[in-house]
Structures are given as C-alpha cells and as structure tokens.
Motif scaffolding. Structure first.
Motif, short mmCIF file in Angstrom:
data_model
loop_
_atom_site.label_atom_id
_atom_site.label_comp_id
_atom_site.label_asym_id
_atom_site.label_seq_id
_atom_site.Cartn_x
_atom_site.Cartn_y
_atom_site.Cartn_z
N GLN A 7 0.85 -1.19 0.00
CA GLN A 7 0.00 0.00 0.00
C GLN A 7 0.88 1.24 0.00
OE1 GLN A 7 -2.77 0.27 3.25
NE2 GLN A 7 -3.73 2.13 2.49
N HIS B 32 -5.19 -14.25 -6.06
CA HIS B 32 -6.04 -13.97 -4.91
C HIS B 32 -7.26 -14.88 -4.85
CE1 HIS B 32 -4.13 -10.11 -3.56
NE2 HIS B 32 -3.69 -10.13 -4.82
N TYR C 195 -11.91 -15.15 -2.38
CA TYR C 195 -11.00 -14.01 -2.49
C TYR C 195 -10.22 -13.87 -1.20
CZ TYR C 195 -9.38 -9.28 -3.51
OH TYR C 195 -8.60 -8.17 -3.75
N THR D 293 -8.63 -11.53 0.56
CA THR D 293 -8.91 -10.52 1.58
C THR D 293 -10.15 -10.87 2.37
OG1 THR D 293 -7.86 -8.81 0.22
CG2 THR D 293 -9.35 -8.07 1.96
N ALA E 93 -3.43 -8.26 0.02
CA ALA E 93 -3.74 -7.03 -0.71
C ALA E 93 -2.87 -5.89 -0.19
CB ALA E 93 -5.22 -6.67 -0.54
N VAL E 94 -2.45 -5.00 -1.08
CA VAL E 94 -2.86 -4.81 -2.45
C VAL E 94 -1.75 -5.22 -3.44
CG1 VAL E 94 -4.58 -3.00 -2.10
CG2 VAL E 94 -2.17 -2.38 -2.10
N ALA F 15 -9.81 -8.12 -7.74
CA ALA F 15 -10.81 -7.81 -6.72
C ALA F 15 -12.17 -8.20 -7.23
CB ALA F 15 -10.78 -6.31 -6.38
N TYR G 100 -6.56 -1.62 -8.42
CA TYR G 100 -5.89 -1.37 -7.13
C TYR G 100 -6.86 -0.72 -6.15
CZ TYR G 100 -2.24 0.62 -4.04
OH TYR G 100 -1.45 0.98 -2.97
N MET H 255 -9.26 -3.24 -4.77
CA MET H 255 -8.61 -4.08 -3.77
C MET H 255 -8.50 -3.36 -2.44
SD MET H 255 -5.56 -5.70 -6.12
CE MET H 255 -4.94 -6.84 -4.88
N LEU I 124 -10.01 -4.16 1.31
CA LEU I 124 -9.15 -4.21 2.48
C LEU I 124 -9.67 -3.29 3.58
CD1 LEU I 124 -6.50 -4.98 3.94
CD2 LEU I 124 -5.37 -3.17 2.65
#
Length: 683
Positions: A124, A244, A274, A276, A305-306, A312, A331, A334, A338
């Motif tokens: 991030q 992911h 997924y 996350t 993530a990310v 996503a 991004y 995602m 998060l």
C-alpha cells in the motif's frame, strides 16, 4: 537548456503548491457513515462456510485537526473525533482457549494486559489512503486513524521479507543475514531459527497467538513454518505473492503450485475465495471465539492485498469506473475491500467485548509500486528503493489505552520498534541483550510513550540497510567515501533529520497522481529526476551539472527541510557526510554474513504434489543442512563470509561470493520486469 530548466522549475513550483495544499488541509473533513453489516462475515467450523454477521452499527464521525509546532522527534497534530452513534451487540460465539493462566496486570497500568491486533497491508503506497488525499475511499482507515495516532515519521523496509523479519525479530537485516532481496520460494532459507520471535515471546507470556495471511519468511523445512515460530494457528500463504482467488503461486512461469495452508496442512478445497475476504472472515472468527478469561489475544493479520496480481471482486472495482487507468482502478477496488475487512475486524472486537482493552496497529510493509497501481506521491521513489517512497510507510495506532488520541505523531518510528513496544505492553519485557552470542541485541526501541503521550521518541537513527550483494554502482569507491566507505555499496542511513544514501538506491522518480490517465504523458517526463552525474551534482529536479563523468553514488538530504528528496546537499555538508559514512562502516563491521542461497530444485511444486511447502525434512541432515536458516550457515549456498567487512573496506565481493552467472541473470531479468533497468518511453 534554459527553457528546459525553466519548464522543470515551473512544474516543480506547481507541484509544490499542490503538495502544500494537501499537506495542510484537514486530515479528515467529511462525516463518515459506515454500514458494513452485509459484508461483515465470520467463519464457522468449515472455513468454506461463511455466515453473515448481523451488524447495525453506524457511524457519524466529525474530525478537526490543528497543527502544532513540528520537529523531527516531538511534534503532533491534534485531531478531535466524535463518534455520535454506535451500538454493539456482544456475540455469544466462542470456544474456550487452552489454559494460559490469568491475564496478569500490565506493569504500565492497573489494567489487564491488552489484546493486540497487528494488521499489515501489502504494497500500500504512502498516498493511498483518504487522509493523504487519495481518490480511493478508505473510510474505516480514515476514521480509526483519526481517533488514534497517525504516524507521519514511520519507516519500514523497501520489500516484503525484510519488513516482516524486522517486525517479528526486532532486529535489522544486517543482524539476521537477510540483507539482500527477499526469500524466494525455492531458496533453502528462512528467518534464523535461533532468534526468538514476537509471537514466541507473547505465547510464553500467556497470550493466544494467531496468524492470518502472508508469511514470506521462508518455509524450506517444517521448523520455519508460522506454527513452529510461535503461532498457535495459521491460515494463509507461505510465499510472497499469488493469485487472490485460486491461491496458486509461481516462481517463474514453470514453477507454479498451490500456496494456501491451514496450520501445517494444505488447504486444497478453498479455491475461488477471495483472499482478503477469506482472511478477514478468519480473523473475525478468531476474535469472536477468543476467551479472554484464559489470557489475552495476539492476532497478526498480514493481508495479501494490495500486492499484484491486481484482482478484486467486481462489486469493489465498479465503484471506481471513473478511474481511466486500469491498474489504478483494480488497485482501488482491492484497497476498498481491504478497508472493509479492517472495519469488520474492529467491529468483532467490539461485539466480543475486547475493544476497550485492545491495541490495534496498522502498517504497510513497503512503498507502493506505481507501475502496479500504487502511489507514493509526494514522496520520491517506489517499492524496492531506499528513497522515501520505498521506506516511509502508512501507519497508525488505534486504542482506547492511548493517553492522547486524535493526533498526528511525527516521532521517529521504525518497524523493528514494534517488537519491544508490544512486548512491554504485554508485560513480557523486551530483553535488549541475549546470552546467545549468535543473537545480537535488539535494534528496536520501546516507543509507546512517544505514541501514547507525545513524548520524544527514543529512536534517533535508522539503518535502512547495507546490502553488499546488490550490484555495485558504477563510479563508487572508497575515495568518494572519504576513505571511510565504498560508495558503490548500496546502503541508506537516517540520523536525526539527515539521510544518506550510497550505491544505487533504486529508481528515483516522483510520480504525481496526474499521470494515471496517461502514464507516459508529459507529467511523467517533466517529473523525471534529472541525471545526477558526479562532481557532487544534486540528485533533485534541475540538479544535474552537465559534464558527463561517473554516475552519482552518494546523496545527502535534510528531510525536515526537504522531505521529498529533491535537493542533494552532500557537497555543502562534507562533515555530516563523513560522520554518517563512519556510522555505516561501524554497522557493517557488526553485520552477519548475507544469507542468499541459490534455488534448490527439490523445492519445485511438481515434486511436492503440486503445492508449495517444506522440502527439507529434519531427518535429511548433512553438511548442506547444517546452520540452514542461520546467518553464515551452509556451504556453497550463497553465503558471503565477511560481507560487512568487505562493504566497509571496499574489497571486491568476487573473492567471497559463490554467486553463479545464472543467479545474476535471474536478478537482471527480475529488475527488467520491474522496470528498474529501463525507463518508460516518452511516447
């Protein structure tokens, strides 16, 4: 030439004006209303079965911030945050934890030892949060940080493994042998087994310790796995990146396998979930099943993530259809997922009745990668570099136990500081020395008073790293380093407001948000770092001096006056340069050999049933296994004896490096794929 410099100067002025506005604007100025009930989830006995948790909690939060006088170590911006509406229904879910004895009092106060939740985001960028001006909605992160302490002088490492190793060991890379790059899936290496880890110390102190998410600290043998390094339970991946949804990880196009485990067992039945959402559901379940009567909780949630690949669920990416750049749009989706996951975890703390005695830490593991949707604006550089954009991170602490809440802290904090800080909060104590001569003293500091009370940070210096294995910068020499240091060696050190870099710090451009619709447009070209050739030439915009000679291999910045690293002042302060180069030499003399072994063909997933996992078993002893995972262990495995002395003395590494041509070719190809060896074209 005059017109070019003028154009660059005008762009710099416009850019700095944009920065000034964004740096002084209120950190959070909008009321928040979070309704995440439909998305809060918890796992039951089968982690494939996800049941929605009813949650009617809503927020209406207002924030105001006032900036106080700033300095390097003791300064803050106060933020007041009012939660005008919240309701929590305690969950009845829960199963008894194993007996650990009573939750003894924290010696810092009369309250029981706190529950600790550490959330680590992957890649991030510094700009990629609402309170730093991003176009991405991060309402949970904005609210939690505004009610806690935002860390605006907080540092991590440029890539994944080094940050995670320092978090869990409290020690610099030079003291673990992990100075170079990351631990790749087929390398017979892991976090040194002789070093105590944070979860081991907390478990010994009576904590229930659980990990969810990405490990990336090596898994060549069972002793390296999370459940052997202090965690009671683990759900996550062992390698550095993977799909992911399918959870397949690849180390090159021909070496792919499943990378998902529950404890030490392969989790084959969870494809399609997924990551996350799966990790958040697991974390929520752990919180809701924790029995505080049997001891406090330590929960480490290391989200994937990310990090790439940029994936996503569509319901998140559809929110950002207005973002033209596809990588940035994915991004953003995602990151929104998060953000929702963090909200769900904190809601679980409330429902379970753990919140009032909890400490939540949020951190990114390194800077963002602009080529993969991230943004570190207004900082220089990106993931994998030692510029501020690679090592200065997002971070905050949210806790009812903070004495001064709703403020911005500019106390100097490094990721290695969490080890002693959290141990001290837990009443476990953080030994600064050890009886084992192979275990160096901690490099982290207990920074709780700086975070909670606004006291000066005990930290005044950060060794970002010394990497003698990284390609020597052309033109570097001991002579250029005042006879103290070979400036061809990649190294970075901060002391007070001064930061020095030597060797090749990595790709050093600034990438403004304006570049997203057309990444190779005029803004990219104008914000490129001017070529910094020798003669002491500056490394900032307009800092080139003409007269092409050797590339620049030494930079000095005053980060209080120039936080964006635009103006190299090494020529103006030779005394500061000499002092900091001397400090690098001191650190190098105490460094352990670099541990970067060649890939082991036996690790290939095709030989492990199509999965990534340990391939060296305890019964496979022998010379090759001795000291494995230890600094300096192994024969002919890429260990560099005397690497620290070689860096300080300027000796060639060729005489000590068992570094094959194939390894160098692989390194070059990885850099090429990351865009480090060739700048994007201006077309």
């Amino acid at each position: 030439m005059v017109h070019t410099v003028t154009a660059i100067s005008l762009v710099s002025l416009v850019t700095l004006g944009y920065l000034s506005w964004n740096m002084v604007r209120p950190l959070v100025g909008d009321s928040l209303s979070l309704q995440h009930g439909a998305n809060a989830t918890a796992e039951r006995d089968d982690i494939n079965t996800i049941t929605a948790i009813p949650n009617s909690t809503s927020y209406s939060t207002s924030n105001s911030c006032a900036t106080n006088t700033t300095s390097t170590n003791a300064s803050s911006t106060s933020c007041t945050s009012t939660n005008t509406s919240s309701s929590y229904s305690p969950s009845s879910a829960g199963v008894p934890a194993r007996s650990r004895g009573p939750a003894l009092a924290n010696p810092r106060s009369s309250t029981p030892r706190p529950h600790i939740v550490f959330i680590l985001a992957d890649d991030q960028g510094y700009h990629d949060v609402g309170y730093h001006g991003a176009e991405i909605r991060t309402r949970a992160l904005d609210r939690l940080s505004a009610q806690g302490v935002r860390l605006e002088n907080y540092y991590v490492q440029p890539v994944c493994t080094p940050t995670r190793s320092q978090l869990l060991s409290g020690r610099y890379q030079i003291h673990t042998g992990l100075q170079h790059s990351i631990i790749r899936p087929r390398q017979p290496s892991c976090l040194p087994l002789h070093l105590p880890t944070l979860p081991e110390r907390l478990r010994d102190a009576g904590y229930a310790t659980h990990m969810v998410g990405k490990w990336h600290l090596g898994f060549c043998r069972p002793e390296c796995l999370p459940t052997r390094r202090g965690f009671d339970s683990f759900l996550g991946s062992l390698a550095g990146s993977g799909d992911h949804f399918t959870h397949e990880a690849c180390d090159g196009p021909a070496a792919c396998g499943l990378d998902l485990r529950v404890g030490e067992h392969v989790a084959r039945a969870h494809g399609g979930r997924y990551s996350t959402e799966m990790y958040a559901a697991r974390a929520v379940r752990l919180v809701e099943e924790h029995d505080a009567a049997h001891g406090p909780l330590f929960l480490y949630v290391a989200f994937q993530a990310v990090h790439t690949p940029l994936q996503a669920p569509p319901r998140y990416t559809e929110r950002y259809r207005r973002i033209a750049n596809q990588a940035r749009r994915r991004y953003a989706g995602m990151l929104s997922c998060l953000d929702e996951a963090v909200h769900n975890i904190t809601e679980a703390l409330h429902r379970r009745g753990l919140y009032n005695n909890s400490v939540l830490v949020y951190s990114s593991d390194n800077g963002g990668q602009p080529l993969s949707g991230g943004s570190n604006w207004p900082l220089r550089g990106r993931k994998g570099t030692y510029w501020e954009g690679g090592v200065r991170a997002l971070g905050f602490v949210h806790s009812p136990l903070l004495r001064l809440k709703g403020r911005v802290s500019r106390a100097l904090v490094h990721v290695s500081d969490w080890f002693p800080t959290l141990l001290a909060l837990a009443g476990a104590g953080a030994d600064t020395t050890t009886a084992d001569p192979a275990s160096p003293a901690l490099d982290g500091h207990d920074v709780w008073r700086a975070l909670s009370e606004g006291a000066p940070s005990p930290r005044t210096e950060i060794l970002h790293n010394i990497d003698p294995l990284y390609n020597r910068a052309r033109g570097g020499s001991r002579a250029a380093g005042h006879g103290l240091w070979n400036t061809g060696v990649q190294a970075a050190l901060r002391q007070g407001d001064w930061k020095i870099l030597t060797g090749d710090p990595g790709y050093g451009d600034w990438v403004p948000p304006q570049t997203w619709p057309a990444f190779r447009g005029s803004w990219w070209a104008l914000e490129r770092a001017a070529p910094a050739w020798s003669s002491g030439g500056g490394g900032g915009v307009g800092g080139g001096r003409g007269g092409v000679a050797e590339p620049q291999t030494l930079w000095l910045f005053n980060l209080s006056a120039d936080p964006f690293e635009r103006y190299d002042v090494s020529a103006r302060h030779p005394d500061v340069v000499r002092h900091l180069l001397g400090r690098l030499a001191e650190y190098a003399r105490g460094a352990v050999p670099v541990r970067f072994p060649a890939d082991d063909s036996r690790a290939h997933p095709a030989l492990q049933g199509g999965v990534w996992g340990p391939w060296l078993l305890p019964r496979d002893g022998g010379a090759r296994r001795r000291g494995e995972g230890q600094p300096g262990g192994g024969s002919g495995s890429g260990v560099f004896s005397g690497a620290g002395a070689a860096a300080a003395g300027g000796r060639s590494l060729a005489a000590t490096a068992a570094y094959c041509r194939l390894c160098k070719l692989r390194s070059y190809l990885r850099k090429l794929r990351a865009g480090r060896t060739a700048a994007p074209s201006g077309s």
